[in-house]
Write an enzyme that holds these catalytic residues in place. Structure first.
Site, PDB file in Angstrom:
ATOM      1  N   ARG A  15       0.830  -1.203   0.000  1.00 57.11           N
ATOM      2  CA  ARG A  15       0.000   0.000   0.000  1.00 57.11           C
ATOM      3  C   ARG A  15       0.863   1.251   0.000  1.00 57.11           C
ATOM      4  O   ARG A  15       2.056   1.221   0.298  1.00 57.11           O
ATOM      5  CB  ARG A  15      -0.920   0.014   1.232  1.00 57.11           C
ATOM      6  N   LYS A  75       1.470   2.217   7.416  1.00 57.80           N
ATOM      7  CA  LYS A  75       1.791   1.466   8.620  1.00 57.80           C
ATOM      8  C   LYS A  75       2.718   2.264   9.538  1.00 57.80           C
ATOM      9  O   LYS A  75       3.396   3.203   9.128  1.00 57.80           O
ATOM     10  CB  LYS A  75       2.456   0.135   8.255  1.00 57.80           C
ATOM     11  N   TYR A  94      -1.402   4.798  10.694  1.00 57.15           N
ATOM     12  CA  TYR A  94      -1.773   3.820  11.709  1.00 57.15           C
ATOM     13  C   TYR A  94      -0.589   3.667  12.655  1.00 57.15           C
ATOM     14  O   TYR A  94       0.545   3.453  12.209  1.00 57.15           O
ATOM     15  CB  TYR A  94      -2.106   2.461  11.080  1.00 57.15           C
ATOM     16  N   HIS A  96      -1.040   2.103  16.293  1.00 56.50           N
ATOM     17  CA  HIS A  96      -1.255   0.914  17.134  1.00 56.50           C
ATOM     18  C   HIS A  96      -0.246   0.866  18.279  1.00 56.50           C
ATOM     19  O   HIS A  96       0.401  -0.159  18.529  1.00 56.50           O
ATOM     20  CB  HIS A  96      -1.170  -0.362  16.287  1.00 56.50           C
ATOM     21  N   GLU A 118      -6.277   5.050  13.636  1.00 60.62           N
ATOM     22  CA  GLU A 118      -7.204   4.122  14.276  1.00 60.62           C
ATOM     23  C   GLU A 118      -7.906   4.675  15.503  1.00 60.62           C
ATOM     24  O   GLU A 118      -8.842   4.044  16.010  1.00 60.62           O
ATOM     25  CB  GLU A 118      -6.502   2.808  14.649  1.00 60.62           C
ATOM     26  N   SER A 220     -21.683 -12.441  24.000  1.00 65.58           N
ATOM     27  CA  SER A 220     -20.352 -12.918  24.369  1.00 65.58           C
ATOM     28  C   SER A 220     -20.149 -12.890  25.878  1.00 65.58           C
ATOM     29  O   SER A 220     -20.254 -11.845  26.521  1.00 65.58           O
ATOM     30  CB  SER A 220     -19.287 -12.051  23.688  1.00 65.58           C
ATOM     31  N   VAL A 239     -12.007  -8.380  17.786  1.00 64.87           N
ATOM     32  CA  VAL A 239     -12.374  -7.499  18.900  1.00 64.87           C
ATOM     33  C   VAL A 239     -11.433  -6.303  18.967  1.00 64.87           C
ATOM     34  O   VAL A 239     -10.211  -6.439  18.849  1.00 64.87           O
ATOM     35  CB  VAL A 239     -12.340  -8.276  20.227  1.00 64.87           C
ATOM     36  N   LEU A 240     -11.991  -5.123  19.171  1.00 71.53           N
ATOM     37  CA  LEU A 240     -11.197  -3.894  19.208  1.00 71.53           C
ATOM     38  C   LEU A 240     -11.678  -2.973  20.312  1.00 71.53           C
ATOM     39  O   LEU A 240     -12.878  -2.745  20.469  1.00 71.53           O
ATOM     40  CB  LEU A 240     -11.299  -3.156  17.861  1.00 71.53           C
ATOM     41  N   ASP A 270      -2.884  -6.237  15.271  1.00 71.33           N
ATOM     42  CA  ASP A 270      -2.243  -4.912  15.325  1.00 71.33           C
ATOM     43  C   ASP A 270      -2.356  -4.291  16.707  1.00 71.33           C
ATOM     44  O   ASP A 270      -1.530  -3.465  17.092  1.00 71.33           O
ATOM     45  CB  ASP A 270      -2.868  -3.968  14.287  1.00 71.33           C
ATOM     46  N   VAL A 298      -1.090 -12.217  10.615  1.00 70.89           N
ATOM     47  CA  VAL A 298      -0.379 -11.227   9.807  1.00 70.89           C
ATOM     48  C   VAL A 298      -0.847  -9.827  10.192  1.00 70.89           C
ATOM     49  O   VAL A 298      -2.051  -9.538  10.184  1.00 70.89           O
ATOM     50  CB  VAL A 298      -0.603 -11.476   8.305  1.00 70.89           C
TER      51      VAL A 298
END
Length: 371
Positions: A15, A75, A94, A96, A118, A220, A239-240, A270, A298
């Site tokens: 990208r 990234k 991003y 993270h 993010e 959940s 899940v975030l 990430d 990945v």
């Protein structure tokens, strides 16, 4: 403002942070755009395509980083790029950080202002700059999981579905957000028996209507997660918690009790991953085995489909990049609260609570930094 776009250096990351359309838009606002030579080739964009819209091409990463007042990336910087960080640099990418202490410390030591795609968040809770890549990663997850299920790949030898008289593969998706819903859509299309688990009843109701009750929606809890994970052929974790580490929902003990040859795809990697045994992998070496189950972790999944991902990402980030370039980061953050929520580091301080909590660091309020 001088805006620089370096080539991505992460493993098989094809990208690039801007398209020619983005260059044209920024140039129309009077900004200078610099792109590292070859940065767009992986996404099918040539240097000439950028030049035609007003960009200038620079030969090296060092020149590109040094030229930019605002650096746009896809990234997070890796260790080889830490030396390019500096105190008068605005980095928009991003990040993270909650899963990456070395990068957090590098940004703080350099005094770099880091705004993370993010954690930009709208009043309704939507993460507009994460959304498109969550769509892509969610769509990819059942595809890579189905490949890992092949016997030749060490999997159970189970087809996702569509064969009469034989049970469909059972796919369990943890998290009913953007990535989870897209994963469900693709897995359902491949013929799988799909279950989504989430704590948000509204998301479960949405999946009920969206999929006409063909996707099972389950609240959940620790017990329900265990029950469904143990019966699954494939588990997809999406899940975030914005800006914070992902919760560990699938334990090593659960994996030990799963079917031999089952597959776990951790889309949340990430942010540290939502499986206890997860650790980041690369496109070169995407999987590893735990208790006979295959993990796919990945950390840059959308990089595998850059022709889609690059355009989708620029569609989302461009308006914010224009604001930062037109107004400077302080004014832009003061006037647009969602952008202020994206601020993770500034003036050697952490400004994102989730990052501070992850590493036991002090957190400076964003309004203090802006004042």
């Amino acid at each position: 403002m001088r805006i620089a776009v370096p080539a991505e250096v992460k493993n098989h990351e094809y990208r690039v942070a801007i398209t020619p359309v983005g260059v044209a838009e920024l140039a129309s606002h009077g900004h200078e755009v610099y792109v590292q030579s070859g940065a767009g080739l992986g996404s099918g964009i040539s240097d000439q395509d950028y030049v035609a819209q007003g960009a200038r091409i620079l030969d090296s990463a060092a020149d590109t980083w040094a030229t930019g007042e605002l650096v746009l990336k896809v990234k997070e910087p890796v260790a080889s790029e830490y030396g390019y960080l500096r105190d008068d640099l605005l980095l928009f990418t991003y990040l993270h950080l909650a899963a990456d202490r070395p990068l957090t410390e590098a940004l703080l030591n350099a005094g770099t202002t880091g705004i993370a795609y993010e954690t930009v968040q709208l009043p309704n809770g939507l993460l507009p700059l994460l959304y498109p890549m969550s769509e892509v990663a969610g769509c990819l997850a059942p595809q890579v999981g189905a490949h890992a299920l092949l016997k030749a790949q060490g999997g159970r030898g189970v087809l996702m579905g569509c064969v009469g008289g034989v049970d469909n593969a059972k796919v369990v998706i943890l998290g009913g957000g953007v990535a989870g819903q897209n994963a469900a859509n693709v897995a359902l299309g491949m013929g799988a028996d799909v279950t989504i688990l989430d704590t948000d009843l509204d998301k479960l109701r949405m999946s009920f209507w969206r999929y006409e009750n063909r996707v099972h929606g389950v609240v959940s809890t620790r017990l329900s997660v265990r029950e469904h994970v143990l019966s699954a052929d494939m588990v997809i974790g999406t899940v975030l918690i914005p800006g914070a580490k992902a919760p560990k929902l699938v334990t090593n003990e659960m994996v030990a009790a799963m079917k031999p040859g089952s597959v776990l795809v951790d889309v949340a990697i990430d942010q540290g991953g939502c499986f206890e045994d997860s650790h980041p992998t690369t496109h070169d070496d995407p999987t590893f085995t735990v208790h006979g189950s295959t993990f796919y972790c990945v950390a840059n999944m959308p990089g595998a489909v850059p022709n889609t991902s690059t355009w989708a990402l620029t569609n989302a980030t461009l308006a914010y990049a224009v604001q930062l370039a037109d107004k400077g980061w302080k004014r832009a953050c003061r006037e647009h609260h969602p952008l202020a929520l994206g601020l993770n580091t500034a003036r050697g301080a952490v400004t994102c609570p989730g990052v501070a909590d992850a590493f036991g660091m002090d957190c400076v309020r964003v309004d203090e930094v802006l004042d």
